[in-house]
Design an enzyme around this catalytic site. Structure first.
Site, PDB file in Angstrom:
ATOM      1  N   SER A   1     -15.369  32.556 -26.833  1.00 43.00           N
ATOM      2  CA  SER A   1     -16.494  31.893 -27.502  1.00 43.00           C
ATOM      3  C   SER A   1     -16.294  30.387 -27.555  1.00 43.00           C
ATOM      4  O   SER A   1     -15.156  29.904 -27.631  1.00 43.00           O
ATOM      5  CB  SER A   1     -16.613  32.434 -28.933  1.00 43.00           C
TER       6      SER A   1
ATOM      7  N   LYS B   1     -10.219  34.494 -31.487  1.00 43.69           N
ATOM      8  CA  LYS B   1     -10.577  34.257 -30.083  1.00 43.69           C
ATOM      9  C   LYS B   1      -9.554  33.311 -29.452  1.00 43.69           C
ATOM     10  O   LYS B   1      -9.072  33.518 -28.339  1.00 43.69           O
ATOM     11  CB  LYS B   1     -11.990  33.660 -29.987  1.00 43.69           C
TER      12      LYS B   1
ATOM     13  N   TYR C   1     -12.450  34.190 -37.454  1.00 40.13           N
ATOM     14  CA  TYR C   1     -13.031  34.772 -36.225  1.00 40.13           C
ATOM     15  C   TYR C   1     -12.696  33.873 -35.032  1.00 40.13           C
ATOM     16  O   TYR C   1     -12.191  34.338 -34.005  1.00 40.13           O
ATOM     17  CB  TYR C   1     -14.547  34.930 -36.360  1.00 40.13           C
TER      18      TYR C   1
HETATM   19  C1  WQD Z   1     -27.360  28.242 -34.487  1.00 38.41           C
HETATM   20  C2  WQD Z   1     -28.098  27.096 -35.154  1.00 38.41           C
HETATM   21  C3  WQD Z   1     -27.509  26.776 -37.462  1.00 38.41           C
HETATM   22  C4  WQD Z   1     -29.184  30.608 -38.843  1.00 38.41           C
HETATM   23  C5  WQD Z   1     -22.204  31.288 -33.855  1.00 38.41           C
HETATM   24  C6  WQD Z   1     -20.731  31.493 -33.729  1.00 38.41           C
HETATM   25  C7  WQD Z   1     -20.354  31.545 -32.266  1.00 38.41           C
HETATM   26  C8  WQD Z   1     -21.189  32.577 -31.538  1.00 38.41           C
HETATM   27  C9  WQD Z   1     -22.662  32.257 -31.717  1.00 38.41           C
HETATM   28  C10 WQD Z   1     -20.019  34.676 -31.459  1.00 38.41           C
HETATM   29  C11 WQD Z   1     -27.200  26.254 -36.062  1.00 38.41           C
HETATM   30  C12 WQD Z   1     -28.966  27.189 -37.331  1.00 38.41           C
HETATM   31  C13 WQD Z   1     -28.757  29.537 -38.064  1.00 38.41           C
HETATM   32  C14 WQD Z   1     -30.217  30.412 -39.797  1.00 38.41           C
HETATM   33  C15 WQD Z   1     -30.386  28.105 -39.129  1.00 38.41           C
HETATM   34  N1  WQD Z   1     -20.936  33.883 -32.024  1.00 38.41           N
HETATM   35  N2  WQD Z   1     -29.368  28.323 -38.202  1.00 38.41           N
HETATM   36  N3  WQD Z   1     -30.786  29.163 -39.902  1.00 38.41           N
HETATM   37  O1  WQD Z   1     -23.324  28.950 -35.538  1.00 38.41           O
HETATM   38  O2  WQD Z   1     -24.015  27.988 -33.275  1.00 38.41           O
HETATM   39  O3  WQD Z   1     -22.574  30.029 -33.354  1.00 38.41           O
HETATM   40  O4  WQD Z   1     -22.912  32.273 -33.140  1.00 38.41           O
HETATM   41  O5  WQD Z   1     -19.324  34.468 -30.512  1.00 38.41           O
HETATM   42  O6  WQD Z   1     -19.013  31.898 -32.185  1.00 38.41           O
HETATM   43  O7  WQD Z   1     -20.096  30.379 -34.314  1.00 38.41           O
HETATM   44  O8  WQD Z   1     -24.963  30.181 -34.048  1.00 38.41           O
HETATM   45  O9  WQD Z   1     -27.136  31.264 -34.497  1.00 38.41           O
HETATM   46  O10 WQD Z   1     -25.519  31.005 -36.413  1.00 38.41           O
HETATM   47  O11 WQD Z   1     -26.676  28.984 -35.513  1.00 38.41           O
HETATM   48  O12 WQD Z   1     -30.920  26.988 -39.235  1.00 38.41           O
HETATM   49  O13 WQD Z   1     -30.642  31.349 -40.553  1.00 38.41           O
HETATM   50  O14 WQD Z   1     -29.115  27.637 -35.991  1.00 38.41           O
HETATM   51  O15 WQD Z   1     -27.341  25.774 -38.468  1.00 38.41           O
HETATM   52  O16 WQD Z   1     -27.635  24.898 -35.967  1.00 38.41           O
HETATM   53  P1  WQD Z   1     -23.710  29.175 -34.121  1.00 38.41           P
HETATM   54  P2  WQD Z   1     -26.092  30.442 -35.162  1.00 38.41           P
END
Ligand code: WQD
Length: 354
Positions: A124, A153, A149
Site C-alpha cells: 500500500s 505492510k 496497519y
Molecule cells: C480518501 C480521501 C479523506 C472518507 C486509505 C488507506 C490506504 C488504502 C486506501 C488500504 C481523503 C477523504 C474519506 C470520508 C472524506 N487502504 N474522506 N470523507 O485515507 O487516502 O487511504 O485507503 O490499503 O492504505 O490509508 O483513503 O478513502 O479513507 O480517504 O472526506 O468519509 O477522502 O480525507 O482525503 P486514504 P480514504
C-alpha cells in the site's frame, strides 16, 4: 500456470481472480471470510463461466496450507489476505501484527518447503513517509507509518525482501496500491465493507443508496485547488490487471521489485463527489467536517516505472469507476448480504400482507 490467491473473496482478490480466469490461468484461492462473503466466490465463478478450487481457511494455519501446497502444484502466489482497516489497527494493534505478519511468514515457509519461488504482495502507498514530494516514485522514502496497519505492510515488505535475498531464484513483486475504487462492469461484484466504510468511495455509494445520510468531507482547508484532500484513485479492474502483468514479470526476473499501482493523476474529494454525481445522476449530500487525524493533503504516484517494467498502465477513468460503483451498489444495496436481506424483506412483507 497455477496461481494461489489468498484473500480471494475480498474486494481486490475477487476482481483479480476474475481477470485470471478470463485469461485461462488455473486458480486456487482461500479466504477465512473474516472480512468477506462466500457469495463473492460464487459470483466470480458465474461471471467467469468456470469453476476453480476454493478452500475456506486461515493462511496462518500452516498444517492446512501445507496440505494445499501438497495437493496443488503452485507456480505463483498472490497474497491479499490481511486485516486492512486503518482506524481498527490503532485500537487492535496486536491483532493486526499477529495476523498480517504471521500469515506472510507461514506462507513464505510453506513456499520454501514446496519450492515455490514467485510471490506478489498486496502492499500500500501507506508505507511511504509523509514528507515525500509528489508524485511518489518507487524510490520515495518509506517508513514513519501513521498507523499499525501501515507498519504491517512495511514489515511484510521487509520480510519478503529478506526472504528473496536469502533464497536463490525467488522473485517478489511488492505492489503498492494507491486508492482502489470501482467495481466490475457487471455490477455483480464490488466493495462490501462489513461496517461503516472508512474509505470514501463506498461511503459515497452508501449515501447514494440511502444507507447513510450524508458524506462528511474531512477538511476543506488543505493546500489544494479546492481545499480538499487529493488522492490517486485507481479502478479496481485496472488494479487487477496490474497483478496479471506482475505475474508475467516474475517469470523473467528474480529478487524483490517494487511497483506503484496508480493512475498518476490526483483527484480531490469534491472532484470525486462531482464525478459520482455526473456519472450516476444521484446527488450526494455532504457536509464539511474537521480534518481526519493522520490524513495528508496530497498523495499520487508517478507511473513511469510500472509502465516501463510491467508494460502496464491504467485504462479506466474515475468517471467510469463511479458509474461501475453505482451499478454494484444500486443492484446490491446491502452488498453480498442483499440476497439474504431481500429474502428477509420478502419474508417480512409476506408476513405483513397475510
Ligand atoms: C480518501 C480521501 C479523506 C472518507 C486509505 C488507506 C490506504 C488504502 C486506501 C488500504 C481523503 C477523504 C474519506 C470520508 C472524506 N487502504 N474522506 N470523507 O485515507 O487516502 O487511504 O485507503 O490499503 O492504505 O490509508 O483513503 O478513502 O479513507 O480517504 O472526506 O468519509 O477522502 O480525507 O482525503 P486514504 P480514504
Amino acid at each position: 500456470m497455477k496461481v494461489f490467491v489468498t484473500g480471494g473473496a475480498g474486494y481486490i482478490g475477487s476482481h483479480t481472480i476474475l481477470e485470471l480466469l478470463k485469461l485461462e490461468y488455473d486458480v486456487v484461492a482461500v479466504d477465512n471470510f473474516v472480512n468477506s462473503k462466500p457469495e463473492a466466490i460464487k459470483r466470480v465463478k458465474e461471471l467467469a463461466g468456470c469453476d476453480f478450487s476454493f478452500y475456506e481457511m486461515n493462511v496462518c494455519d500452516d498444517w492446512q496450507l501445507d496440505e494445499l501446497f501438497t495437493k496443488h502444484k503452485i507456480d505463483c502466489v498472490i497474497h491479499f489476505a490481511g486485516l486492512k482497516a486503518v482506524g481498527e489497527s490503532v485500537t487492535k494493534p496486536l491483532e493486526y501484527y499477529e495476523n498480517n505478519l504471521n500469515s506472510t511468514m507461514v506462507l513464505c515457509e510453506t513456499m520454501k518447503k514446496h519450492n515455490v519461488k514467485n510471490i506478489i504482495f498486496s502492499s500500500s502507498a501507506t508505507v511511504y513517509s509523509t514528507e515525500n514530494e509528489m508524485p511518489l516514485t518507487e524510490r520515495s522514502r518509506i517508513g514513519g507509518c501513521t498507523n499499525p496497519y501501515g507498519w504491517t505492510k512495511f514489515m511484510c515488505e521487509q520480510i519478503l525482501r529478506d526472504t528473496a535475498n536469502a533464497n536463490e531464484g525467488w522473485s517478489v513483486a511488492l505492489l503498492r496500491y494507491f486508492n482502489p475504487i470501482g467495481a466490475h462492469e457487471s455490477g455483480k461484484i464490488g466493495e462490501d465493507p462489513q461496517n461503516i466504510p472508512n474509505n470514501i468511495m463506498p461511503y459515497i455509494a452508501q449515501v447514494a443508496v440511502g444507507r447513510l445520510p450524508y458524506l462528511s468531507v474531512f477538511g476543506d482547508d488543505y493546500d489544494t485547488p479546492d481545499g480538499t484532500g487529493v488522492r490517486d484513485y485507481i479502478h479496481v479492474v485496472d488494479l487487477a490487471r496490474g497483478h496479471v502483468a506482475a505475474i508475467e514479470y516474475l517469470n523473467s526476473h528474480t529478487g524483490a521489485n517494487i511497483f506503484n499501482l496508480g493512475t498518476g493523476k490526483g483527484t480531490s474529494v469534491l472532484e470525486l463527489v462531482s464525478a459520482f454525481e455526473d456519472a450516476t445522476g444521484v446527488e450526494i449530500s455532504r457536509k464539511i467536517a474537521p480534518r481526519r487525524p493522520g490524513d495528508i493533503a496530497v498523495c499520487y504516484t508517478s507511473t513511469e516505472n510500472t509502465k516501463k517494467e510491467l508494460d502496464w498502465e491504467t485504462e479506466k477513468t474515475v468517471f467510469q469507476a463511479c458509474a461501475d460503483t453505482w451499478k454494484w451498489q444500486k443492484n446490491n444495496p446491502h452488498g453480498y448480504d442483499s440476497i439474504s436481506r431481500s429474502h428477509e424483506d420478502i419474508r417480512i412483507n409476506s408476513k405483513s400482507s397475510s
